[in-house]
Design a protein around this motif. Structure first.
Motif, PDB file in Angstrom:
ATOM      1  N   TYR A  90       0.592  -1.214  -0.174  1.00  0.00           N
ATOM      2  CA  TYR A  90      -0.042  -0.030   0.133  1.00  0.00           C
ATOM      3  C   TYR A  90       0.851   1.307   0.038  1.00  0.00           C
ATOM      4  O   TYR A  90       0.553   2.324   0.402  1.00  0.00           O
ATOM      5  CB  TYR A  90      -0.996  -0.069   1.114  1.00  0.00           C
ATOM      6  CG  TYR A  90      -1.917  -1.355   1.135  1.00  0.00           C
ATOM      7  CD1 TYR A  90      -3.116  -1.111   0.205  1.00  0.00           C
ATOM      8  CD2 TYR A  90      -1.904  -2.294   2.134  1.00  0.00           C
ATOM      9  CE1 TYR A  90      -3.717  -2.030   0.259  1.00  0.00           C
ATOM     10  CE2 TYR A  90      -2.555  -3.311   2.000  1.00  0.00           C
ATOM     11  CZ  TYR A  90      -3.662  -3.173   1.198  1.00  0.00           C
ATOM     12  OH  TYR A  90      -4.617  -4.179   0.956  1.00  0.00           O
ATOM     13  N   LEU A  91       2.060   1.220  -0.457  1.00  0.00           N
ATOM     14  CA  LEU A  91       2.856   2.418  -0.547  1.00  0.00           C
ATOM     15  C   LEU A  91       2.467   3.451  -1.300  1.00  0.00           C
ATOM     16  O   LEU A  91       2.412   4.674  -0.506  1.00  0.00           O
ATOM     17  CB  LEU A  91       4.470   2.064  -1.171  1.00  0.00           C
ATOM     18  CG  LEU A  91       5.386   3.159  -1.232  1.00  0.00           C
ATOM     19  CD1 LEU A  91       5.599   3.614   0.161  1.00  0.00           C
ATOM     20  CD2 LEU A  91       6.498   2.606  -2.037  1.00  0.00           C
ATOM     21  N   SER A  92       1.796   3.193  -2.418  1.00  0.00           N
ATOM     22  CA  SER A  92       1.059   4.478  -2.988  1.00  0.00           C
ATOM     23  C   SER A  92       0.018   5.157  -1.982  1.00  0.00           C
ATOM     24  O   SER A  92      -0.282   6.459  -2.289  1.00  0.00           O
ATOM     25  CB  SER A  92       0.451   3.968  -4.479  1.00  0.00           C
ATOM     26  OG  SER A  92       1.377   3.654  -5.184  1.00  0.00           O
ATOM     27  N   LEU A  93      -0.745   4.422  -1.171  1.00  0.00           N
ATOM     28  CA  LEU A  93      -1.805   4.969  -0.550  1.00  0.00           C
ATOM     29  C   LEU A  93      -1.105   5.650   0.594  1.00  0.00           C
ATOM     30  O   LEU A  93      -1.504   6.729   0.937  1.00  0.00           O
ATOM     31  CB  LEU A  93      -2.587   3.609   0.057  1.00  0.00           C
ATOM     32  CG  LEU A  93      -3.550   4.038   1.230  1.00  0.00           C
ATOM     33  CD1 LEU A  93      -4.558   5.202   1.052  1.00  0.00           C
ATOM     34  CD2 LEU A  93      -4.317   2.853   1.871  1.00  0.00           C
ATOM     35  N   ILE A 134       0.825  13.168   0.920  1.00  0.00           N
ATOM     36  CA  ILE A 134       0.426  14.413   0.174  1.00  0.00           C
ATOM     37  C   ILE A 134      -0.654  15.273   1.040  1.00  0.00           C
ATOM     38  O   ILE A 134      -0.196  16.368   1.348  1.00  0.00           O
ATOM     39  CB  ILE A 134      -0.112  14.158  -1.277  1.00  0.00           C
ATOM     40  CG1 ILE A 134       1.017  13.489  -2.000  1.00  0.00           C
ATOM     41  CG2 ILE A 134      -0.637  15.184  -2.048  1.00  0.00           C
ATOM     42  CD1 ILE A 134       0.535  12.893  -3.398  1.00  0.00           C
ATOM     43  N   LEU A 135      -1.783  14.584   1.401  1.00  0.00           N
ATOM     44  CA  LEU A 135      -2.914  15.259   2.123  1.00  0.00           C
ATOM     45  C   LEU A 135      -2.233  15.804   3.483  1.00  0.00           C
ATOM     46  O   LEU A 135      -2.540  17.135   3.727  1.00  0.00           O
ATOM     47  CB  LEU A 135      -4.004  14.508   2.245  1.00  0.00           C
ATOM     48  CG  LEU A 135      -4.664  13.900   1.035  1.00  0.00           C
ATOM     49  CD1 LEU A 135      -5.862  13.036   1.473  1.00  0.00           C
ATOM     50  CD2 LEU A 135      -5.252  15.166   0.058  1.00  0.00           C
ATOM     51  N   GLY A 136      -1.488  15.111   4.290  1.00  0.00           N
ATOM     52  CA  GLY A 136      -1.132  15.428   5.505  1.00  0.00           C
ATOM     53  C   GLY A 136       0.050  16.474   5.427  1.00  0.00           C
ATOM     54  O   GLY A 136       0.019  17.563   6.155  1.00  0.00           O
ATOM     55  N   ALA A 180      10.831   6.748   8.786  1.00  0.00           N
ATOM     56  CA  ALA A 180      11.668   7.910   8.008  1.00  0.00           C
ATOM     57  C   ALA A 180      11.057   8.191   6.498  1.00  0.00           C
ATOM     58  O   ALA A 180      11.021   9.521   6.477  1.00  0.00           O
ATOM     59  CB  ALA A 180      13.230   7.322   8.054  1.00  0.00           C
ATOM     60  N   LEU A 181      10.679   7.106   5.803  1.00  0.00           N
ATOM     61  CA  LEU A 181      10.264   7.425   4.507  1.00  0.00           C
ATOM     62  C   LEU A 181       9.047   8.471   4.795  1.00  0.00           C
ATOM     63  O   LEU A 181       8.660   9.349   3.975  1.00  0.00           O
ATOM     64  CB  LEU A 181       9.855   6.084   4.001  1.00  0.00           C
ATOM     65  CG  LEU A 181       9.308   6.166   2.470  1.00  0.00           C
ATOM     66  CD1 LEU A 181       9.882   7.059   1.527  1.00  0.00           C
ATOM     67  CD2 LEU A 181       8.882   4.885   2.031  1.00  0.00           C
ATOM     68  N   LEU A 182       8.063   7.891   5.625  1.00  0.00           N
ATOM     69  CA  LEU A 182       6.713   8.733   5.912  1.00  0.00           C
ATOM     70  C   LEU A 182       7.020  10.014   6.174  1.00  0.00           C
ATOM     71  O   LEU A 182       6.315  10.967   5.821  1.00  0.00           O
ATOM     72  CB  LEU A 182       5.920   7.936   6.619  1.00  0.00           C
ATOM     73  CG  LEU A 182       5.384   6.605   6.128  1.00  0.00           C
ATOM     74  CD1 LEU A 182       4.530   5.934   7.306  1.00  0.00           C
ATOM     75  CD2 LEU A 182       4.475   6.656   5.099  1.00  0.00           C
ATOM     76  N   VAL A 197       3.960   6.663  -8.027  1.00  0.00           N
ATOM     77  CA  VAL A 197       3.886   5.521  -9.241  1.00  0.00           C
ATOM     78  C   VAL A 197       4.512   4.370  -9.118  1.00  0.00           C
ATOM     79  O   VAL A 197       4.050   3.357  -9.797  1.00  0.00           O
ATOM     80  CB  VAL A 197       3.777   6.184 -10.674  1.00  0.00           C
ATOM     81  CG1 VAL A 197       2.894   7.613 -10.472  1.00  0.00           C
ATOM     82  CG2 VAL A 197       5.445   6.730 -10.655  1.00  0.00           C
ATOM     83  N   GLU A 198       5.425   4.041  -8.562  1.00  0.00           N
ATOM     84  CA  GLU A 198       6.291   3.003  -8.479  1.00  0.00           C
ATOM     85  C   GLU A 198       5.734   1.966  -8.344  1.00  0.00           C
ATOM     86  O   GLU A 198       5.820   0.867  -8.721  1.00  0.00           O
ATOM     87  CB  GLU A 198       7.510   3.084  -7.733  1.00  0.00           C
ATOM     88  CG  GLU A 198       8.521   1.913  -7.492  1.00  0.00           C
ATOM     89  CD  GLU A 198      10.000   2.126  -7.289  1.00  0.00           C
ATOM     90  OE1 GLU A 198      10.493   1.242  -7.021  1.00  0.00           O
ATOM     91  OE2 GLU A 198      10.482   3.112  -7.756  1.00  0.00           O
ATOM     92  N   VAL A 199       4.923   1.553  -7.053  1.00  0.00           N
ATOM     93  CA  VAL A 199       4.392   0.286  -6.620  1.00  0.00           C
ATOM     94  C   VAL A 199       3.477  -0.409  -7.730  1.00  0.00           C
ATOM     95  O   VAL A 199       3.379  -1.300  -8.106  1.00  0.00           O
ATOM     96  CB  VAL A 199       3.903   0.306  -5.411  1.00  0.00           C
ATOM     97  CG1 VAL A 199       3.134  -0.710  -4.975  1.00  0.00           C
ATOM     98  CG2 VAL A 199       4.914   0.767  -4.179  1.00  0.00           C
ATOM     99  N   PRO A 200       2.070   0.719  -8.202  1.00  0.00           N
ATOM    100  CA  PRO A 200       1.385  -0.086  -8.798  1.00  0.00           C
ATOM    101  C   PRO A 200       1.735  -0.489 -10.253  1.00  0.00           C
ATOM    102  O   PRO A 200       1.610  -1.657 -10.946  1.00  0.00           O
ATOM    103  CB  PRO A 200       0.350   1.174  -9.042  1.00  0.00           C
ATOM    104  CG  PRO A 200       1.133   2.351  -8.707  1.00  0.00           C
ATOM    105  CD  PRO A 200       1.859   1.965  -7.486  1.00  0.00           C
ATOM    106  N   VAL A 201       2.738   0.234 -10.686  1.00  0.00           N
ATOM    107  CA  VAL A 201       3.467  -0.060 -11.994  1.00  0.00           C
ATOM    108  C   VAL A 201       4.276  -1.246 -11.921  1.00  0.00           C
ATOM    109  O   VAL A 201       4.013  -2.111 -12.717  1.00  0.00           O
ATOM    110  CB  VAL A 201       4.169   1.286 -12.463  1.00  0.00           C
ATOM    111  CG1 VAL A 201       5.012   0.752 -13.844  1.00  0.00           C
ATOM    112  CG2 VAL A 201       3.324   2.441 -12.903  1.00  0.00           C
TER     113      VAL A 201
END
Length: 345
Positions: free
Chosen positions: A16-19, A25-27, A234-236, A328-332
């Motif tokens: 669920y990385l894209s999620l 983005i929103l936060g 760290a990523l988030l 875009v990476e994960v879904p692609v």
């Protein structure tokens, strides 16, 4: 007696990385809107154009990846050289240049009606940074899901990490130069030292020391898993901070993320299929060909984001392009994993 084939699944966070990126983005935009003064203060914490809070977070992402690198595996290159040669050709002689072409085609031409030449230059720069940094961490996930040879994948990644040390700066410098984007080379070199050389040496020394002291099984089964939450957090946090700084750009042009994603997605599929069919032409086994194609298609986005911030700033279009690369990476890549599994030979 029948045996069931184990169904391989991606871990919860990666799936669920894209999620998570979308939520960041929103936060981030919300935090940037509410805490503008605090964001300005964080933005000012720099040494040699390297933002200190972002540098710490990105280092916490990259260091755990480098713990997995095993340079002793490079001794086996001579036994199966074709897969390594394919990886090097795709990642260093083709991918950076095709990424530059697609970025130039879209940002300087197709989007020219609503993107100024100056802005297009920075978007292209972000794409160049993505294209010049082959994947280091997530490729292990893609290799696992597509039944790749884990030992050979480790060898491919280890080779790429060494090549990054010597090839990233000149390739990025050359491509940015021909697209008329000025960069301070000292900042580019400092970024490579901070985000590649230091964590690579630290990771290698840590892994060698602990394996000798505790054994390899303890290291892989007990020590490495402890760092996964650190990398994720760290990523988030990095993404939230980036979008807090990028909020104004996104609100002014809410469609920009979609427009950035188009050339990145095209590039990903283009490179994958070049590598995939080249590997089949070279008669590589599926277990070697699939990871080689995955490495070429995915990106070392942590390094790209870090260098984009160092060169162009936290609020730059270049940094935004690198972050959209994460989105875009994960879904692609999951679609490419499904293709590789369907075409398994």
């Amino acid at each position: 007696m029948s045996t069931k084939t184990e169904k391989k699944e991606i871990a919860f966070f990666e799936r669920y990385l894209s999620l998570w990126v979308a939520l960041c983005i929103l936060g981030g935009i919300g935090i940037g809107f509410v805490a503008g003064d605090a964001m300005a203060f964080l933005s000012s914490l720099e040494i040699y154009q390297v933002n200190i809070p972002i540098a710490i977070l990105i280092w916490l992402m990259i260091y755990p990846m480098m713990l997995q690198i095993d340079f002793s595996s490079l001794k086996k290159i001579g036994k199966k050289p074709k897969g390594i040669v394919l990886t090097l050709v795709i990642n260093w002689l083709i991918k950076p240049f095709t990424m530059t072409f697609f970025a130039w085609l879209f940002f300087s031409n197709i989007y020219s009606a609503f993107i100024s030449p100056e802005l297009a230059g920075e978007y292209i720069a972000g794409a160049i940074l993505l294209g010049a940094a082959p994947c280091t961490a997530m490729v292990f996930v893609w290799s696992y899901l597509s039944d790749g040879d884990p030992n050979y994948t480790l060898m491919q990644v280890s080779v790429n990490d060494l090549i990054i040390l010597v090839a990233f700066v000149p390739i990025v410098g050359f491509l940015l130069g021909i697209t008329d984007v000025y960069i301070p080379y000292e900042t580019l070199i400092i970024s490579i030292v901070i985000y590649v050389v230091v964590p690579l040496l630290a990771g290698y020394l840590t892994s060698r020391t602990l394996i000798r002291a505790k054994g390899e099984s303890w290291f892989t089964e007990r020590f490495l898993p402890k760092f996964k939450p650190v990398s994720i957090l760290a990523l988030l946090l990095t993404l939230v901070l980036l979008f807090a700084f990028q909020g104004g750009n996104i609100l002014d042009n809410p469609w920009i993320i979609f427009f950035i994603a188009i050339p990145l997605v095209i590039q990903t599929y283009f490179i994958f299929f070049i590598a995939w069919y080249s590997g089949k032409k070279l008669k590589l086994t599926h277990a070697v060909c699939a990871p080689a194609a995955m490495i070429g298609a995915s990106n070392f986005f942590e390094l790209s984001v870090a260098v984009a911030i160092a060169l162009f700033g936290l609020e730059s279009p270049a940094a935004l392009v690198c972050v959209v690369g994460v989105l875009v990476e994960v879904p692609v890549m999951l679609s490419l994993v499904a293709f590789a599994n369907k075409q398994k030979y």
